[in-house]
Design a protein around this motif. Structure first.
Motif, PDB file in Angstrom:
ATOM      1  N   ALA A 163       0.816  -1.216   0.000  1.00  0.00           N
ATOM      2  CA  ALA A 163       0.000   0.000   0.000  1.00  0.00           C
ATOM      3  C   ALA A 163       0.849   1.265   0.000  1.00  0.00           C
ATOM      4  O   ALA A 163       0.325   2.367  -0.098  1.00  0.00           O
ATOM      5  N   GLY A 164       2.172   1.117   0.140  1.00  0.00           N
ATOM      6  CA  GLY A 164       3.053   2.279   0.115  1.00  0.00           C
ATOM      7  C   GLY A 164       3.140   3.037   1.423  1.00  0.00           C
ATOM      8  O   GLY A 164       3.510   4.211   1.428  1.00  0.00           O
ATOM      9  N   PHE A 165       2.827   2.383   2.535  1.00  0.00           N
ATOM     10  CA  PHE A 165       2.940   3.041   3.834  1.00  0.00           C
ATOM     11  C   PHE A 165       4.258   2.642   4.482  1.00  0.00           C
ATOM     12  O   PHE A 165       4.431   1.506   4.927  1.00  0.00           O
ATOM     13  N   THR A 172      16.213   5.064  10.695  1.00  0.00           N
ATOM     14  CA  THR A 172      15.907   6.005   9.611  1.00  0.00           C
ATOM     15  C   THR A 172      15.340   7.329  10.118  1.00  0.00           C
ATOM     16  O   THR A 172      14.855   8.133   9.330  1.00  0.00           O
ATOM     17  N   GLY A 173      15.386   7.556  11.423  1.00  0.00           N
ATOM     18  CA  GLY A 173      14.902   8.817  11.968  1.00  0.00           C
ATOM     19  C   GLY A 173      15.727   9.995  11.486  1.00  0.00           C
ATOM     20  O   GLY A 173      16.950   9.906  11.362  1.00  0.00           O
ATOM     21  N   GLU A 174      15.056  11.103  11.171  1.00  0.00           N
ATOM     22  CA  GLU A 174      15.658  12.370  10.725  1.00  0.00           C
ATOM     23  C   GLU A 174      16.393  12.237   9.390  1.00  0.00           C
ATOM     24  O   GLU A 174      17.297  13.009   9.098  1.00  0.00           O
ATOM     25  N   GLU A 175      15.987  11.267   8.577  1.00  0.00           N
ATOM     26  CA  GLU A 175      16.604  11.080   7.264  1.00  0.00           C
ATOM     27  C   GLU A 175      15.799  11.711   6.133  1.00  0.00           C
ATOM     28  O   GLU A 175      16.364  12.107   5.116  1.00  0.00           O
ATOM     29  N   PHE A 176      14.474  11.801   6.285  1.00  0.00           N
ATOM     30  CA  PHE A 176      13.617  12.125   5.147  1.00  0.00           C
ATOM     31  C   PHE A 176      12.667  13.278   5.449  1.00  0.00           C
ATOM     32  O   PHE A 176      12.202  13.444   6.578  1.00  0.00           O
ATOM     33  N   LEU A 177      12.342  14.040   4.406  1.00  0.00           N
ATOM     34  CA  LEU A 177      11.207  14.955   4.468  1.00  0.00           C
ATOM     35  C   LEU A 177       9.916  14.149   4.366  1.00  0.00           C
ATOM     36  O   LEU A 177       9.903  13.054   3.794  1.00  0.00           O
ATOM     37  N   PRO A 178       8.803  14.656   4.900  1.00  0.00           N
ATOM     38  CA  PRO A 178       7.545  13.905   4.823  1.00  0.00           C
ATOM     39  C   PRO A 178       7.149  13.535   3.396  1.00  0.00           C
ATOM     40  O   PRO A 178       6.614  12.447   3.154  1.00  0.00           O
ATOM     41  N   GLN A 179       7.401  14.443   2.424  1.00  0.00           N
ATOM     42  CA  GLN A 179       7.040  14.147   1.034  1.00  0.00           C
ATOM     43  C   GLN A 179       7.843  12.984   0.469  1.00  0.00           C
ATOM     44  O   GLN A 179       7.377  12.290  -0.440  1.00  0.00           O
ATOM     45  N   MET A 180       9.048  12.772   0.969  1.00  0.00           N
ATOM     46  CA  MET A 180       9.844  11.642   0.498  1.00  0.00           C
ATOM     47  C   MET A 180       9.201  10.316   0.869  1.00  0.00           C
ATOM     48  O   MET A 180       9.465   9.292   0.240  1.00  0.00           O
ATOM     49  N   LEU A 181       8.343  10.327   1.889  1.00  0.00           N
ATOM     50  CA  LEU A 181       7.598   9.142   2.299  1.00  0.00           C
ATOM     51  C   LEU A 181       6.200   9.118   1.696  1.00  0.00           C
ATOM     52  O   LEU A 181       5.365   8.289   2.076  1.00  0.00           O
ATOM     53  N   ASN A 182       5.937  10.027   0.765  1.00  0.00           N
ATOM     54  CA  ASN A 182       4.636  10.138   0.090  1.00  0.00           C
ATOM     55  C   ASN A 182       3.498  10.522   1.030  1.00  0.00           C
ATOM     56  O   ASN A 182       2.320  10.289   0.714  1.00  0.00           O
ATOM     57  N   ARG A 214      11.964  10.357  -3.729  1.00  0.00           N
ATOM     58  CA  ARG A 214      10.613   9.868  -3.498  1.00  0.00           C
ATOM     59  C   ARG A 214      10.650   8.402  -3.063  1.00  0.00           C
ATOM     60  O   ARG A 214      11.648   7.705  -3.229  1.00  0.00           O
ATOM     61  N   LEU A 215       9.504   7.959  -2.535  1.00  0.00           N
ATOM     62  CA  LEU A 215       9.342   6.575  -2.094  1.00  0.00           C
ATOM     63  C   LEU A 215       8.980   5.674  -3.267  1.00  0.00           C
ATOM     64  O   LEU A 215       8.111   6.004  -4.077  1.00  0.00           O
ATOM     65  N   PHE A 216       9.646   4.536  -3.349  1.00  0.00           N
ATOM     66  CA  PHE A 216       9.349   3.516  -4.351  1.00  0.00           C
ATOM     67  C   PHE A 216       9.234   2.165  -3.657  1.00  0.00           C
ATOM     68  O   PHE A 216       9.904   1.903  -2.659  1.00  0.00           O
ATOM     69  N   ARG A 217       8.387   1.309  -4.220  1.00  0.00           N
ATOM     70  CA  ARG A 217       8.404  -0.088  -3.820  1.00  0.00           C
ATOM     71  C   ARG A 217       9.519  -0.783  -4.600  1.00  0.00           C
ATOM     72  O   ARG A 217       9.797  -0.417  -5.742  1.00  0.00           O
ATOM     73  N   PHE A 218      10.163  -1.756  -3.990  1.00  0.00           N
ATOM     74  CA  PHE A 218      11.226  -2.463  -4.698  1.00  0.00           C
ATOM     75  C   PHE A 218      11.153  -3.954  -4.404  1.00  0.00           C
ATOM     76  O   PHE A 218      10.538  -4.396  -3.432  1.00  0.00           O
TER      77      PHE A 218
END
Length: 294
Positions: A163-165, A172-182, A214-218
């Motif tokens: 589902a992309g959540f 991984t704390g403090e690594e990403f902006l919220p948009q990078m996690l969609n 951005r977030l991708f499934r892999f």
């Protein structure tokens, strides 16, 4: 859109989410307090619904992300169990004179994930997810369990990945902006709700279109244990370059691993992505949205 999984459990299955924690935020000022701390438009959250969002540093980096439910006696934040107490302590510093009580219920409260809406739970104990997956979450007391045999916790992890959540963990704390996690595409960021910690950076990134990852499934063949934060390299050139990192992963039913990774957009459509370990297994990306706009 995300395709329906062919491995989803049958309707009525459930899993105990042993690695999820619960924070209770209550008091007369609970909603307004969370409104000033989280990316979510908390005050717009209707009773009986489940939202999502994040808490950020002043630089807009996600400290923890969560699903949030509004209950009769306040709010429940569901997040990684390891982050529940550190987040409670972090938020406590901002309470000041607000009429807010923060409680870490992890342990006494157990989180369960249900596949399908017909769970026979008493009203008010469960909240449906808003991602169209026909799943919902419930919080039960430590001495309560749904009737029947639970599915492995990986069943829920797999469903969240499909589902992309993505769930932020300590690595991984403090690594990403919220948009990078969609989170912007999941309704987890309120761009018109006013100030919150990190809001300036998050909003500027949104309106200026400066997002580069951005977030991708892999999927990875032959590797079933990928830790959060594991680096992914672009190996198409003369020298390997950092392309992104794993956020979550779990064993795939057909073998190998399926997961979510934040990838630099310049590498998203390129061959040559590999794990940065001794085996260097190839990484195959699957976009989580219909287009490739940042």
């Amino acid at each position: 859109m995300i395709p329906t999984s062919t491995t989803a459990p049958a309707r009525g299955g459930f899993s105990e989410l042993v690695d999820w924690g619960v924070l209770k935020v209550s008091g007369d000022d609970a909603g307004h307090f969370l409104q000033g701390q989280a990316t979510t438009d908390v005050l717009a959250l209707a009773s009986g619904t489940l939202g999502c969002g994040a808490f950020c540093t002043p630089k807009g980096r996600v400290v923890a992300n969560f699903r949030i439910a509004r209950a009769d006696d306040g709010y429940r934040l569901l997040l990684a169990a390891e982050l529940a107490e550190p987040l409670r302590e972090r938020l406590q510093r901002y309470v000041l004179r607000a009429r807010v009580t923060l409680e870490n219920l992890t342990g006494p409260a157990r989180v369960w994930g249900f596949f399908g809406g017909n769970t026979s739970l008493p009203a008010g104990l469960g909240w449906p997810l808003s991602d169209g997956s026909d799943r919902h979450l419930a919080i039960l007391a430590a001495d309560q369990s749904p009737p029947g045999e639970p599915l492995p916790a990986d069943a829920w992890r797999l469903a969240d990945i499909e589902a992309g959540f993505a769930r932020i963990l300590p690595a991984t704390g403090e690594e990403f902006l919220p948009q990078m996690l969609n989170l912007d595409r999941m309704g987890g960021i309120g761009f018109s709700k006013g100030c919150y910690t990190g809001q300036e950076i998050v909003t500027r990134t949104h309106y200026l279109g400066q997002l580069k990852r951005r977030l991708f499934r892999f999927r990875v063949e032959g590797c079933e244990c990928l830790p959060p934060g594991a680096p992914i390299l672009d190996t198409a050139g003369d020298e390997p370059r950092s392309a992104g990192q794993v956020v979550n992963a779990c064993p795939a039913p057909a073998g190998g691993s399926i997961g979510l990774a934040v990838i630099a957009l310049e590498f998203a459509g390129q061959p040559g992505l590999r794990l940065a370990d001794a085996e260097g297994a190839p990484v195959r990306l699957e976009p989580l949205v219909d287009d490739d706009r940042p």
